[in-house]
Design an enzyme around this catalytic site. Structure first.
Site, PDB file in Angstrom:
ATOM      1  N   ASP A   1      47.624  41.728 -35.404  1.00 38.58           N
ATOM      2  CA  ASP A   1      47.354  42.936 -35.670  1.00 38.58           C
ATOM      3  C   ASP A   1      47.373  43.159 -34.113  1.00 38.58           C
ATOM      4  OD1 ASP A   1      46.301  45.341 -35.639  1.00 38.58           O
ATOM      5  OD2 ASP A   1      45.315  44.784 -37.081  1.00 38.58           O
TER       6      ASP A   1
HETATM    7  C1  BGC Z   1      45.534  48.148 -36.519  1.00 38.84           C
HETATM    8  C2  BGC Z   1      46.035  47.968 -37.556  1.00 38.84           C
HETATM    9  C3  BGC Z   1      47.472  49.054 -36.671  1.00 38.84           C
HETATM   10  C4  BGC Z   1      48.343  48.515 -35.240  1.00 38.84           C
HETATM   11  C5  BGC Z   1      49.146  49.626 -35.180  1.00 38.84           C
HETATM   12  C6  BGC Z   1      45.876  48.217 -35.179  1.00 38.84           C
HETATM   13  O1  BGC Z   1      44.552  48.916 -34.223  1.00 38.84           O
HETATM   14  O2  BGC Z   1      43.656  47.507 -36.652  1.00 38.84           O
HETATM   15  O3  BGC Z   1      46.041  48.276 -38.185  1.00 38.84           O
HETATM   16  O4  BGC Z   1      48.999  48.888 -37.763  1.00 38.84           O
HETATM   17  O5  BGC Z   1      46.332  49.260 -34.572  1.00 38.84           O
HETATM   18  O6  BGC Z   1      48.730  50.967 -34.666  1.00 38.84           O
END
Ligand code: BGC
Length: 747
Positions: A282
């Site tokens: 993530d």
């Molecule tokens: C979120 C993810 C997301 C990623 C990309 C993160 O902060 O937890 O779910 O896909 O950002 O934007």
């Protein structure tokens, strides 16, 4: 690819052709990897965000363009559109090996056309509708240069304080697994290689939804039993449906951050489940292991993450800055790097990007697909199905289109922007239909619509109340639009207070005091608390955030062009103190048998245990009866199946759909079992007076659980079988006996 289309091969045919050539993808990867330097390999594991859009803190690193040209980047997120993806892909083609980039984006509930938020779609309990939503999103996104969405979020969510409940499918594992399957299949269509398919990403692996106290990014401490029984099955369902990628999560699980968690990623995902796709971290989660106190610095974090099975580093720069040295110093085996690179390259081959790195970036296709009116039509249909009717005293709804006058009141009545929800791909020129516009589109010329805002969403002032009351007094009926702003639920939007914000409930009281019939529409990204409203107004529709066609869909339901059929995918609490709240609780040694006798019972002395609105609950304009429960057998052994049959009849005046729900309870087992668990459901559309016989098949899998040694097994004994229209409204009930114990392979 253009050539294939010219000679008349469909996208599916191309996918097939591409798949056939998949037999030698591995040897193509071997050949390519033989040419790659260690630095180029590690480049494939590196993902940067474009600086235009972001969902996390920006990195100060501004050398991205140079890094792409040097082959130091494998994927970009937040680059979208044919023009931009072409421009950025062109940079990588300046690199020595010209390995195409993967473009990923959070296409969570629609791309150009915004669909209802995922929690709303879950309320449809309609797998075809959910699949359609993902299909349209994939068709639009793939036409706009994208290869990959970071969806579906398949985290089970039992605590409405957590802002991300809006992005998931709610509290139930069985429903959540079915929805995970539908979404993955919708995104990936005919399979990678097809021009209208994008890679799905099952996230966040794992247990992100169980952060202590509903607080975002918080620690998770849970038993292995709960992990396997409740939180992992939707991930396994996504994997079985073919999810091309997984994303790990920000949280720690039992003291070990998920991103550096060997048990989750190596042992379960890539070991026991034999997952062949790749895992992206993530946003920044590899580097965040330093803040967790799990790694001394980013170099150590990189070592821990690659060892644990995190293949791609999203925006923490830990791999690109440290892995070469770690390998050269003998601290990380090159085999780990090779395995991660191979997984990522395999997807690039499957997508057909080595044949044509621009194959998803065709301007003519983008223009055609993004303007397709069929997409709006689909969004309206899915939005109608996502609305839940919570209350309808004296059948106030549906309204007649010829009604004399309607007062439309509330901070969300004319709001367009909030209809998009937190995770929309924001388009400057998208016109999301507000409730007011939807009503205008629907009513006859004779109907007078009046409007007063009353207050803002978060107001503490009541200065607009007098005008609202006045408008209400002069109308035949009042429709009120209350709830949350689009950015009050979503990532990093945990709230300790989930009551209707500001003075909105006071506004409802003031309007209701006029004596006029009041219909309340609650627009929100989570279950909210609104007890006074629930007890006092005439009708309530929970409309969530419904996307581009929100207002039209709401008007369809208000005037009966669509008979509401949604059912809640999460329990609605009476107070925050009940959270986490879910229907499939344990009985305990001191169950509350009589609401009045709470002393020394597993109860609150100041509040019922029950939710205000239960999981699976939702009304219709018509009525249904459930009768004639029959079992094919009263005793079965685990090699057999049992069929439960019942009759559903539409006993009211409107055609409509009912979601018939089957729950089971294992009465006595070596490990205590929940008081009920959803094990089947069917959404059935019937005309007035029509009836249908429904059958539910119960097999060993539905009767199994993890025993004391964590073996997936059945145990002999009595089961209670319950069928109803909600988890708290069981209409048919019987028992059957399972005669033997059979362990089986599971998950
Ligand atoms: C979120 C993810 C997301 C990623 C990309 C993160 O902060 O937890 O779910 O896909 O950002 O934007």
């Amino acid at each position: 690819m253009a050539l294939f289309c010219l000679v008349g091969l469909s996208c599916t045919a191309f996918a097939q052709q591409n798949k056939n050539s998949a037999v030698d993808i591995e040897s193509k990867i071997d050949a390519l990897m033989a040419k790659m330097t260690l630095e180029e390999k590690i480049g494939q594991l590196n993902q940067y965000t474009s600086d235009r859009l972001a969902t996390g803190p920006f990195s100060p690193n501004s050398t991205k363009t140079e890094d792409i040209k040097a082959g130091r980047v494998g994927s970009m997120l937040n680059v979208r559109g044919v023009k931009d993806t072409r421009d950025v892909q062109a940079l990588t083609l300046q690199s020595r090996l010209k390995i195409p980039l993967l473009f990923g984006l959070d296409v969570i509930h629609g791309y150009r056309t915004t669909f209802p938020i995922p929690l709303a779609e879950a309320a449809s309990w309609d797998m075809d509708a959910i699949k359609l939503s993902a299909r349209v999103a994939a068709t639009e996104a793939s036409a706009s240069g994208l290869h990959w969405t970071f969806a579906p979020m398949v985290d089970i969510t039992r605590d409405a304080r957590w802002g991300r409940v809006m992005e998931g499918a709610g509290e139930d594992t069985y429903l959540g697994s079915a929805i995970a399957t539908a979404r993955v299949k919708g995104f990936q269509g005919d399979g990678l290689g097809s021009l209208d398919a994008i890679m799905a990403c099952a996230k966040h692996f794992a247990a992100y939804g169980a952060g202590v106290a509903g607080r975002e990014y918080n620690s998770v401490d849970m038993s292995d039993r709960q992990l396997w029984e409740v939180y992992l099955p939707p991930f396994k369902a996504a994997l079985d449906a073919g999810a091309a990628t997984f994303m790990n999560s920000f949280n720690e699980l039992n003291g070990i951050p998920a991103t550096g968690n060997v048990y989750l990623q190596r042992d379960i995902l890539k070991g026991k489940w034999n997952y062949q796709g790749f895992v992206v971290s993530d946003w920044g989660s590899i580097g965040e292991m330093v803040a967790h106190g799990f790694a001394k610095n980013k170099s150590e974090a990189a070592r821990l993450a690659i060892t644990a099975g995190s293949d791609m580093d999203m925006e923490s720069h830990s791999y690109i800055d440290n892995l070469v040295k770690l390998v050269n110093d003998g601290k990380v085996s090159v085999d780990l790097v090779n395995d991660a690179v191979r997984r990522i390259l395999r997807k690039k081959f499957e997508l057909g990007l080595f044949d044509d790195p621009y194959r998803f970036s065709d301007p003519a296709r983008e223009a055609k697909v993004l303007d397709d009116p069929a997409n709006k039509k689909a969004a309206r249909e899915v939005a109608e199905k996502s609305i839940v009717l919570l209350k309808n005293e004296k059948q106030l709804l549906p309204l007649s289109k010829n009604i004399g006058s309607i007062a439309v009141i509330g901070p969300l009545a004319k709001s367009n922007i909030d209809m998009m929800g937190f995770w929309s791909v924001k388009w400057d020129n998208d016109h999301l239909i507000s409730l007011y516009e939807g009503l205008e589109n629907k009513v006859s010329k004779q109907t007078k619509l009046t409007y007063a805002k009353g207050c803002n969403i978060n107001d503490e002032q009541e200065t607009g109340f007098a005008e609202a009351v006045n408008v209400a007094k002069n109308a035949d009926v009042v429709i009120m639009a209350v709830g949350e702003a689009y950015d009050m639920s979503g990532e990093a939007k945990s709230r300790a207070n989930i009551h209707l914000p500001g003075v909105q409930e006071k506004l409802i009281k003031a309007v209701k005091a006029t004596g006029k019939p009041v219909i309340v529409l609650v627009m929100a990204g989570r279950p909210l608390i609104f007890n006074w409203t629930a007890n006092n107004v005439n009708s309530i529709l929970y409309t969530w955030w419904l996307g581009s066609e929100a207002g039209n869909a709401m008007a369809d339901v208000i005037f009966g062009d669509y008979n509401p059929s949604g059912k809640l995918p999460m329990s609605f609490p009476r107070a925050e103190g009940q959270l986490p709240l879910y229907y499939n609780q344990k009985n305990t040694g001191r169950p509350l048998l009589n609401a009045k006798d709470v002393l020394y019972k597993s109860a609150y002395i100041d509040l019922p245990n029950t939710p205000k609105f239960a999981f699976g609950y939702g009304l219709s304009y018509t009525t249904f009866s459930l009768t004639d429960l029959r079992l094919s057998k009263e005793k079965i052994c685990s090699g057999e199946t049992l069929t439960a049959t019942c009759t559903l009849k539409n006993t009211g005046k409107y055609a409509g759909a009912e979601v018939v729900q089957l729950y089971l309870r294992d009465m006595v087992a070596s490990v205590t079992r929940p008081i009920k668990e959803l094990k089947g459901f069917q959404k059935v559309y019937l005309k007035p007076g029509e009836s249908r016989e429904l059958s539910f098949v119960i097999d060993k899998e539905k009767l199994s659980f993890y025993d004391q040694t964590m073996k997936w097994t059945t145990e002999p004994g009595q089961f209670k079988l319950m069928i109803g229209d909600s988890s708290d409204h069981i209409e048919l009930e019987t028992n059957f006996e399972l005669t033997d114990s059979t362990p089986s392979a599971h998950l």
